[in-house]
Design a protein around this motif. Structure first.
Motif, PDB file in Angstrom:
ATOM      1  N   MET A   1      -0.051  -0.526 -18.506  1.00 13.36           N
ATOM      2  CA  MET A   1      -1.267  -0.893 -17.805  1.00 13.36           C
ATOM      3  C   MET A   1      -2.156  -1.731 -18.720  1.00 13.36           C
ATOM      4  SD  MET A   1      -0.633   0.603 -14.932  1.00 13.36           S
ATOM      5  CE  MET A   1      -2.161   0.707 -14.037  1.00 13.36           C
TER       6      MET A   1
ATOM      7  N   VAL B   1       1.691   2.560  -9.917  1.00 11.76           N
ATOM      8  CA  VAL B   1       0.688   2.716 -10.964  1.00 11.76           C
ATOM      9  C   VAL B   1       1.001   3.912 -11.850  1.00 11.76           C
ATOM     10  CG1 VAL B   1      -1.745   3.213 -11.392  1.00 11.76           C
ATOM     11  CG2 VAL B   1      -1.115   1.557  -9.637  1.00 11.76           C
ATOM     12  N   LYS B   2       1.470   5.006 -11.276  1.00 10.60           N
ATOM     13  CA  LYS B   2       1.798   6.194 -12.068  1.00 10.60           C
ATOM     14  C   LYS B   2       2.963   5.919 -13.009  1.00 10.60           C
ATOM     15  CE  LYS B   2       1.662  10.305 -10.547  1.00 10.60           C
ATOM     16  NZ  LYS B   2       1.914  11.574  -9.826  1.00 10.60           N
TER      17      LYS B   2
ATOM     18  N   GLN C   1       0.818  -1.213   0.000  1.00  8.95           N
ATOM     19  CA  GLN C   1       0.000   0.000   0.000  1.00  8.95           C
ATOM     20  C   GLN C   1       0.855   1.267   0.000  1.00  8.95           C
ATOM     21  OE1 GLN C   1      -0.400  -2.617   1.899  1.00  8.95           O
ATOM     22  NE2 GLN C   1      -2.440  -3.388   1.434  1.00  8.95           N
TER      23      GLN C   1
ATOM     24  N   LEU D   1      -6.383  -6.400  -5.080  1.00  7.68           N
ATOM     25  CA  LEU D   1      -5.961  -5.010  -5.151  1.00  7.68           C
ATOM     26  C   LEU D   1      -5.057  -4.729  -6.338  1.00  7.68           C
ATOM     27  CD1 LEU D   1      -5.972  -2.212  -3.946  1.00  7.68           C
ATOM     28  CD2 LEU D   1      -4.133  -2.903  -2.388  1.00  7.68           C
ATOM     29  N   LEU D   2      -4.000  -5.522  -6.531  1.00  8.12           N
ATOM     30  CA  LEU D   2      -3.070  -5.246  -7.626  1.00  8.12           C
ATOM     31  C   LEU D   2      -3.727  -5.398  -8.998  1.00  8.12           C
ATOM     32  CD1 LEU D   2      -0.252  -4.395  -8.396  1.00  8.12           C
ATOM     33  CD2 LEU D   2       0.494  -6.779  -8.221  1.00  8.12           C
TER      34      LEU D   2
ATOM     35  N   MET E   1       1.960   1.551  -3.960  1.00 11.90           N
ATOM     36  CA  MET E   1       1.061   1.236  -5.069  1.00 11.90           C
ATOM     37  C   MET E   1       0.749   2.448  -5.942  1.00 11.90           C
ATOM     38  SD  MET E   1      -2.564   0.623  -3.111  1.00 11.90           S
ATOM     39  CE  MET E   1      -3.396   1.937  -2.207  1.00 11.90           C
ATOM     40  N   ILE E   2       0.623   3.634  -5.340  1.00 12.18           N
ATOM     41  CA  ILE E   2       0.313   4.821  -6.154  1.00 12.18           C
ATOM     42  C   ILE E   2       1.488   5.192  -7.066  1.00 12.18           C
ATOM     43  CG2 ILE E   2      -0.363   7.234  -6.108  1.00 12.18           C
ATOM     44  CD1 ILE E   2      -2.524   5.235  -5.221  1.00 12.18           C
TER      45      ILE E   2
ATOM     46  N   TYR F   1      -6.822  -4.970  -9.625  1.00  8.41           N
ATOM     47  CA  TYR F   1      -7.789  -3.871  -9.703  1.00  8.41           C
ATOM     48  C   TYR F   1      -7.116  -2.579 -10.143  1.00  8.41           C
ATOM     49  CZ  TYR F   1     -11.359  -0.541  -8.186  1.00  8.41           C
ATOM     50  OH  TYR F   1     -12.295   0.467  -8.140  1.00  8.41           O
ATOM     51  N   LEU F   2      -5.862  -2.373  -9.748  1.00  7.16           N
ATOM     52  CA  LEU F   2      -5.133  -1.167 -10.117  1.00  7.16           C
ATOM     53  C   LEU F   2      -4.565  -1.240 -11.530  1.00  7.16           C
ATOM     54  CD1 LEU F   2      -3.144  -0.567  -6.797  1.00  7.16           C
ATOM     55  CD2 LEU F   2      -5.140   0.698  -7.598  1.00  7.16           C
ATOM     56  N   VAL F   3      -4.261  -2.448 -11.998  1.00  6.93           N
ATOM     57  CA  VAL F   3      -3.555  -2.603 -13.278  1.00  6.93           C
ATOM     58  C   VAL F   3      -4.507  -2.943 -14.416  1.00  6.93           C
ATOM     59  CG1 VAL F   3      -1.779  -3.926 -14.502  1.00  6.93           C
ATOM     60  CG2 VAL F   3      -1.429  -3.287 -12.102  1.00  6.93           C
TER      61      VAL F   3
ATOM     62  N   MET G   1      -7.718  -2.588 -16.056  1.00  7.16           N
ATOM     63  CA  MET G   1      -8.944  -1.792 -16.124  1.00  7.16           C
ATOM     64  C   MET G   1      -9.852  -2.207 -17.274  1.00  7.16           C
ATOM     65  SD  MET G   1      -7.211   1.926 -15.384  1.00  7.16           S
ATOM     66  CE  MET G   1      -6.120   2.177 -13.974  1.00  7.16           C
TER      67      MET G   1
END
Length: 275
Positions: free
Chosen positions: A135, A126-127, A119, A211-212, A122-123, A214-216, A218
């Motif tokens: 992504m 992703v950026k 956590q 979680l991972l 993760m931001i 879900y972030l990657v 889409m």
């Protein structure tokens, strides 16, 4: 003494039975509610279903596109675990057998990285990956899983390889094996117990991770099974029955694999812990 042992065994059995019930109760609750209509779930969530109604399963199977989600989860899990086991075992072997000063620093760095929570990064992660257009790809997700899973795997392989006698490798070298052949023909087969332990842990982690992905991931076409379950959770309403059925469908493959291979799984975990 015999009576005391029987009492002690009875108490142990009772305690373990209570723990087993506590562990199985959430899954039992999901299972019985997966056969109910919404009003039946809200009125009596702990009661048994009046009939084995499979409409929730049919609806969930279609809406979550189960086949596509299953294939995505399978590809991601298989490739991630394979690469983690292969690359981590070879890295740990180099750390143990090569007495380079940089190896000590790198091993300490990898072990220390295990304390960093996902956590916390993760931001930025992703950026960075979003800026280089990595992504919405299951292969980018596999790459991330290898990075996050390598530290623990290297740590476990490192301790196991240290217990392997060096004389076995020296004998293979005398017989004409290269270092790569020595690793795959002599060392790696001896790592079977710890390999089984690492594989089990990583399969459960990667298959059930939410979680991972879900972030990657889409794009709906790339979603895994845990992400597909999210279809039934709207902003204002929740389709309780289909959601319960989707949870059962998502966890069933892991349960089936465990039931079919439980002997090998338990043997691998026990041998790895004893070693």
């Amino acid at each position: 003494m015999g009576k005391d042992n029987r009492i002690l065994n009875g108490v142990k059995f009772l305690v373990l039975s209570v723990i087993l019930v506590l562990y199985l109760f959430p899954f039992f609750l999901v299972l019985i509610n997966s056969f109910k209509e919404r009003k039946e779930i809200l009125s009596n969530p702990l009661g048994l279903p009046p009939a084995l109604n499979l409409s929730n399963y049919i609806y969930a199977f279609t809406k979550m596109n189960y086949i596509r989600g299953f294939s995505n989860s399978l590809v991601i899990t298989v490739f991630s675990v394979f690469l983690i086991v292969l690359l981590s075992s070879m890295t740990a072997y180099i750390f143990v057998r090569k007495k380079w000063k940089v190896n000590q620093f790198m091993f300490f760095f990898m072990v220390a990285s295990m304390i960093i929570p996902f956590q916390g990064i993760m931001i930025p992660l992703v950026k960075i990956y979003g800026s280089i257009n990595m992504m919405n790809s299951k292969w980018a997700l596999i790459y991330m899983y290898v990075g996050f899973g390598a530290s623990l795997a290297v740590f476990m392989f490192h301790g196991f390889i240290k217990s392997i006698p060096l004389e076995l490798e020296e004998a293979a070298t005398i017989d004409g094996c290269s270092q790569l052949q020595t690793f795959f023909k002599i060392v790696f087969p001896l790592l079977k117990p710890v390999t089984a332990t690492i594989s089990i842990l990583d399969i459960l982690w990667i298959w059930n991770d939410f979680l991972l992905p879900y972030l990657v991931l889409m794009v709906p076409e790339e979603r895994t099974l845990p992400l597909s379950v999210f279809y039934f959770y709207g902003t204002y309403t929740i389709e309780y029955g289909p959601a319960m059925a989707a949870l059962v469908l998502a966890t069933m493959p892991v349960i089936v694999v465990y039931l079919l291979r439980q002997k090998q799984i338990i043997e691998g975990v026990l041998k790895g812990s004893i070693k």
